[in-house]
Design an enzyme around this catalytic site. Structure first.
Site, PDB file in Angstrom:
ATOM      1  N   PHE A 122       0.815  -1.222   0.000  1.00 29.02           N
ATOM      2  CA  PHE A 122       0.000   0.000   0.000  1.00 29.02           C
ATOM      3  C   PHE A 122       0.842   1.261   0.000  1.00 29.02           C
ATOM      4  O   PHE A 122       0.321   2.353   0.222  1.00 29.02           O
ATOM      5  CB  PHE A 122      -0.942   0.002   1.208  1.00 29.02           C
ATOM      6  CG  PHE A 122      -1.990  -1.075   1.139  1.00 29.02           C
ATOM      7  CD1 PHE A 122      -3.185  -0.846   0.468  1.00 29.02           C
ATOM      8  CD2 PHE A 122      -1.774  -2.318   1.690  1.00 29.02           C
ATOM      9  CE1 PHE A 122      -4.149  -1.840   0.369  1.00 29.02           C
ATOM     10  CE2 PHE A 122      -2.732  -3.317   1.608  1.00 29.02           C
ATOM     11  CZ  PHE A 122      -3.928  -3.084   0.940  1.00 29.02           C
ATOM     12  N   GLU A 150       4.214   6.310  -3.772  1.00 27.24           N
ATOM     13  CA  GLU A 150       5.456   6.902  -4.261  1.00 27.24           C
ATOM     14  C   GLU A 150       5.591   8.297  -3.648  1.00 27.24           C
ATOM     15  O   GLU A 150       4.615   9.017  -3.511  1.00 27.24           O
ATOM     16  CB  GLU A 150       5.438   6.987  -5.789  1.00 27.24           C
ATOM     17  CG  GLU A 150       5.580   5.615  -6.419  1.00 27.24           C
ATOM     18  CD  GLU A 150       5.403   5.625  -7.934  1.00 27.24           C
ATOM     19  OE1 GLU A 150       5.647   6.663  -8.565  1.00 27.24           O
ATOM     20  OE2 GLU A 150       5.010   4.570  -8.475  1.00 27.24           O
ATOM     21  N   PHE A 166      -7.890  12.858   0.211  1.00 28.24           N
ATOM     22  CA  PHE A 166      -8.263  12.454  -1.146  1.00 28.24           C
ATOM     23  C   PHE A 166      -9.534  13.143  -1.625  1.00 28.24           C
ATOM     24  O   PHE A 166     -10.368  12.537  -2.265  1.00 28.24           O
ATOM     25  CB  PHE A 166      -8.398  10.915  -1.247  1.00 28.24           C
ATOM     26  CG  PHE A 166      -7.071  10.261  -1.469  1.00 28.24           C
ATOM     27  CD1 PHE A 166      -6.672   9.870  -2.746  1.00 28.24           C
ATOM     28  CD2 PHE A 166      -6.197  10.086  -0.419  1.00 28.24           C
ATOM     29  CE1 PHE A 166      -5.428   9.318  -2.955  1.00 28.24           C
ATOM     30  CE2 PHE A 166      -4.947   9.534  -0.608  1.00 28.24           C
ATOM     31  CZ  PHE A 166      -4.562   9.145  -1.882  1.00 28.24           C
ATOM     32  N   CYS A 191      -0.686   3.094 -10.762  1.00 28.40           N
ATOM     33  CA  CYS A 191      -1.592   2.250  -9.967  1.00 28.40           C
ATOM     34  C   CYS A 191      -3.072   2.535 -10.197  1.00 28.40           C
ATOM     35  O   CYS A 191      -3.798   1.670 -10.701  1.00 28.40           O
ATOM     36  CB  CYS A 191      -1.254   2.388  -8.491  1.00 28.40           C
ATOM     37  SG  CYS A 191       0.352   1.676  -8.111  1.00 28.40           S
TER      38      CYS A 191
HETATM   39  N1  LIG Z   1       4.442   1.957  -7.694  1.00 29.00           N
HETATM   40  C1  LIG Z   1       3.590   2.000  -6.673  1.00 29.00           C
HETATM   41  O1  LIG Z   1       3.358   3.034  -6.066  1.00 29.00           O
HETATM   42  C2  LIG Z   1       2.894   0.733  -6.226  1.00 29.00           C
HETATM   43  C3  LIG Z   1       2.249   0.714  -4.983  1.00 29.00           C
HETATM   44  C4  LIG Z   1       1.616  -0.463  -4.574  1.00 29.00           C
HETATM   45  C5  LIG Z   1       1.602  -1.566  -5.405  1.00 29.00           C
HETATM   46  N2  LIG Z   1       2.201  -1.514  -6.622  1.00 29.00           N
HETATM   47  C6  LIG Z   1       2.182  -2.710  -7.463  1.00 29.00           C
HETATM   48  O2  LIG Z   1       3.437  -3.370  -7.302  1.00 29.00           O
HETATM   49  C7  LIG Z   1       3.854  -3.960  -8.542  1.00 29.00           C
HETATM   50  C8  LIG Z   1       5.206  -3.396  -8.947  1.00 29.00           C
HETATM   51  O3  LIG Z   1       5.069  -2.017  -9.149  1.00 29.00           O
HETATM   52  P1  LIG Z   1       6.337  -1.080  -9.407  1.00 29.00           P
HETATM   53  O4  LIG Z   1       5.827   0.299  -9.559  1.00 29.00           O
HETATM   54  O5  LIG Z   1       7.375  -1.382  -8.396  1.00 29.00           O
HETATM   55  O6  LIG Z   1       6.815  -1.659 -10.823  1.00 29.00           O
HETATM   56  P2  LIG Z   1       8.071  -1.223 -11.704  1.00 29.00           P
HETATM   57  O7  LIG Z   1       7.618  -1.326 -13.104  1.00 29.00           O
HETATM   58  O8  LIG Z   1       8.635   0.056 -11.190  1.00 29.00           O
HETATM   59  O9  LIG Z   1       9.157  -2.359 -11.403  1.00 29.00           O
HETATM   60  C9  LIG Z   1       8.992  -3.696 -11.747  1.00 29.00           C
HETATM   61  C10 LIG Z   1      10.384  -4.312 -11.876  1.00 29.00           C
HETATM   62  O10 LIG Z   1      10.239  -5.732 -12.010  1.00 29.00           O
HETATM   63  C11 LIG Z   1      11.252  -6.198 -12.915  1.00 29.00           C
HETATM   64  N3  LIG Z   1      10.896  -7.532 -13.389  1.00 29.00           N
HETATM   65  C12 LIG Z   1       9.998  -7.878 -14.360  1.00 29.00           C
HETATM   66  N4  LIG Z   1       9.954  -9.230 -14.488  1.00 29.00           N
HETATM   67  C13 LIG Z   1      10.826  -9.749 -13.573  1.00 29.00           C
HETATM   68  C14 LIG Z   1      11.211 -11.079 -13.217  1.00 29.00           C
HETATM   69  N5  LIG Z   1      10.668 -12.136 -13.800  1.00 29.00           N
HETATM   70  N6  LIG Z   1      12.141 -11.239 -12.254  1.00 29.00           N
HETATM   71  C15 LIG Z   1      12.685 -10.157 -11.632  1.00 29.00           C
HETATM   72  N7  LIG Z   1      12.354  -8.885 -11.932  1.00 29.00           N
HETATM   73  C16 LIG Z   1      11.435  -8.686 -12.897  1.00 29.00           C
HETATM   74  C17 LIG Z   1      11.289  -5.115 -13.972  1.00 29.00           C
HETATM   75  O11 LIG Z   1      12.488  -5.172 -14.726  1.00 29.00           O
HETATM   76  C18 LIG Z   1      11.139  -3.844 -13.117  1.00 29.00           C
HETATM   77  O12 LIG Z   1      12.405  -3.338 -12.737  1.00 29.00           O
HETATM   78  C19 LIG Z   1       2.732  -3.663  -9.528  1.00 29.00           C
HETATM   79  O13 LIG Z   1       1.833  -4.752  -9.522  1.00 29.00           O
HETATM   80  C20 LIG Z   1       2.059  -2.440  -8.948  1.00 29.00           C
HETATM   81  O14 LIG Z   1       0.707  -2.338  -9.305  1.00 29.00           O
HETATM   82  C21 LIG Z   1       2.863  -0.389  -7.039  1.00 29.00           C
END
Ligand SMILES: NC(=O)c1ccc[n+]([C@@H]2O[C@H](COP(=O)([O-])OP(=O)(O)OC[C@H]3O[C@@H](n4cnc5c(N)ncnc54)[C@H](O)[C@@H]3O)[C@@H](O)[C@H]2O)c1
Length: 463
Positions: A178, A181, A278, A289
């Site tokens: 949760f 960023e 919000f 997200c």
């Molecule tokens: N960014 C946010 O604020 C946030 C908050 C809560 C949940 N989420 C969720 O968390 C997940 C990740 O989000 P994010 O923003 O960190 O994504 P991101 O795109 O910033 O990072 C994902 C990373 O995973 C790597 N990756 C892809 N396939 C892989 C594999 N098989 N093995 C190892 N690494 C691999 C990619 O190269 C990339 O660096 C998503 O499902 C997103 O919805 C994101």
């Protein structure tokens, strides 16, 4: 499914630098995090800072090289310091493959991306790929925690993947993330709640141990079944998105009938049943997200034969808001866009991040470029990402006043703190035409009309 034979703890005390934050009754846990994005890297650094022994892997070779040099591949306040401390302490390493030591991890976290497919559903292929990697290397019984946001049923599917051919029992759990960023580390270290979606008591026990260092002040763990946990994440994001869309729709009504969205926000938000968060009208929600999670939840609900009307409407209202804000900004140029100079302050989807995924600045800047305007952008962190991601012919400026020099319109799209109180008299002399469009309503308290500006906000009285 494998029967659990033994969940012998991997005791790391005695290995270099692994004791911090733990004592003999809560030994460090050996963790592998797959994915080093905003979620994976924060989790890896956070758990390592809490004394656990962490390897973070990613398939992106260039990214891993950066990480090994101690560089954070994106902007997230405070992350570099925590990451460096954990690296120096020997608690955090990076790789493109799971190293020999971490093949006996007690917990694997999957934190890879789940981007939207063309039909609005979530692409979980990277989650499945990560699950296969774990299945191939795991040498000790472990929990596989899915931190990626995934549709209901994904944990079951991942359980089936790891059950097929793994040499050791692997228990899949849903542990949605949760964090936000911009405040990701604080959110990770002091979460409002930690949801553990588990199918068995052993997984719960291992995860409770893991989160013990993050729970010193109060118990925040909620345990539930995996499906409910998966849905909880979508429900929370859809609820927040609905609040934003609700206020954004009201802001359009305010513009039409002459009310002030700030007054409405205060009136509504001071009701304790509603609360103040919000409720800010603006250019529409963006980022990696809310847009994708709203559409993935709506998609899954439609597939299940239970369309979620409110969630669908939140998505549609957001699209409408992006168009509304774009057109409201363009209207300040009086229909003549070609040849005009437009400065855009802020291209990140929100302040304190360099993330430009689904940024509301994009529809505006794209329209300006298509109509022949010269676009100057200023963003303290996200300008390079914006240019790299969208390839639009814009000029980037480190300094916000230089960006505004000669402009016929200045639009503020991201609420960075240093943009909240600009030197308006200076702007007045620098700009060719004194038009201000404030898509974040951060300047409503200034009497800009008296300073010779034409000022428009979103749902606020114009001057
Ligand atoms: N960014 C946010 O604020 C946030 C908050 C809560 C949940 N989420 C969720 O968390 C997940 C990740 O989000 P994010 O923003 O960190 O994504 P991101 O795109 O910033 O990072 C994902 C990373 O995973 C790597 N990756 C892809 N396939 C892989 C594999 N098989 N093995 C190892 N690494 C691999 C990619 O190269 C990339 O660096 C998503 O499902 C997103 O919805 C994101």
């Amino acid at each position: 499914m494998h029967e659990l034979v033994s969940w012998g703890r991997v005791r790391l005390l005695g290995e270099a630098g692994v004791q911090a934050g733990n004592d003999a009754t809560t030994p460090a846990v050996k963790i592998t995090v797959l994915g080093s994005g905003y979620v994976g890297l924060v989790a890896a650094a956070g758990f390592a800072d809490a004394g656990h022994q962490v390897q973070c892997i990613d398939i992106d070779v260039a990214r891993v090289e950066k990480l090994r040099r101690g560089e954070v591949p994106f902007f997230e306040p405070g992350l570099r310091e925590v990451m460096s401390r954990a690296i120096r302490g020997g608690r955090l390493t990076f790789g493109t493959e799971i190293n020999a030591g971490h093949r006996a991890s007690e917990v694997y976290f999957i934190a890879v991306g789940t981007p939207p497919l063309a039909d609005g559903s979530a692409d979980v292929s990277a989650v499945y790929a990560a699950a296969k990697t774990i299945r191939e290397v795991a040498e000790a019984p472990a929990v596989v925690g899915i931190k990626s946001t995934v549709p209901v049923g994904t944990c079951d599917a991942v359980q089936a993947i790891v059950d097929e051919g793994a040499r050791v029992p692997l228990r899949v759990a849903s542990i949605p993330e949760f964090l936000k960023e911009g405040t990701a580390l604080a959110d990770f270290m002091k979460p409002d709640r930690i949801i553990l979606g588990v199918a068995d008591g052993e997984a719960e026990r291992v995860l409770r141990d893991l989160y013990r260092p993050l729970q010193l002040s109060s118990e925040r763990i909620l345990v539930m079944d995996r499906c409910s946990s998966e849905l909880s994440k979508y429900a929370a994001n859809a609820m927040l998105a609905s609040r934003i869309s609700f206020m954004n729709e009201l802001s359009r009504l305010c513009d039409a009938i002459g009310a002030d969205i700030h007054a409405i926000r205060r009136a509504v938000g001071s009701d304790r049943r509603i609360g103040p968060q919000f409720l800010y009208a603006g250019p529409g929600f963006g980022g990696s997200c809310f847009p994708k999670d709203v559409s993935a939840l709506a998609y899954q609900a439609r597939q299940a034969g239970v369309p979620l009307e409110v969630v669908e409407a939140a998505g549609r209202a957001n699209e409408a808001q992006r168009v509304y804000v774009r057109d409201r900004a363009l209207s300040m140029l009086g229909g003549e866009v070609a040849g005009k100079v437009v400065a855009v302050w802020g291209v990140a989807f929100k302040a304190e991040t360099d993330d430009v995924r689904e940024t509301p600045a994009l529809p505006l800047i794209r329209a300006l470029v298509e109509k022949g305007a010269e676009v100057h952008i200023h963003d303290p962190e996200a300008a390079d990402n914006f240019v790299r991601s969208y390839g639009l012919p814009v000029r980037c400026f480190e300094n916000e006043y230089e960006a505004a020099t000669g402009a016929d319109l200045l639009v503020v799209m991201t609420e960075w703190r240093h943009l909240r109180n600009p030197d308006f008299p200076r702007l007045r002399t620098l700009m060719r035409t004194p038009n201000l469009f404030d898509a974040r309503n951060i300047w409503t308290t200034f009497e800009l009309g008296k300073s010779g500006f034409r000022y428009l906000g979103v749902g606020t009285r114009s001057t």
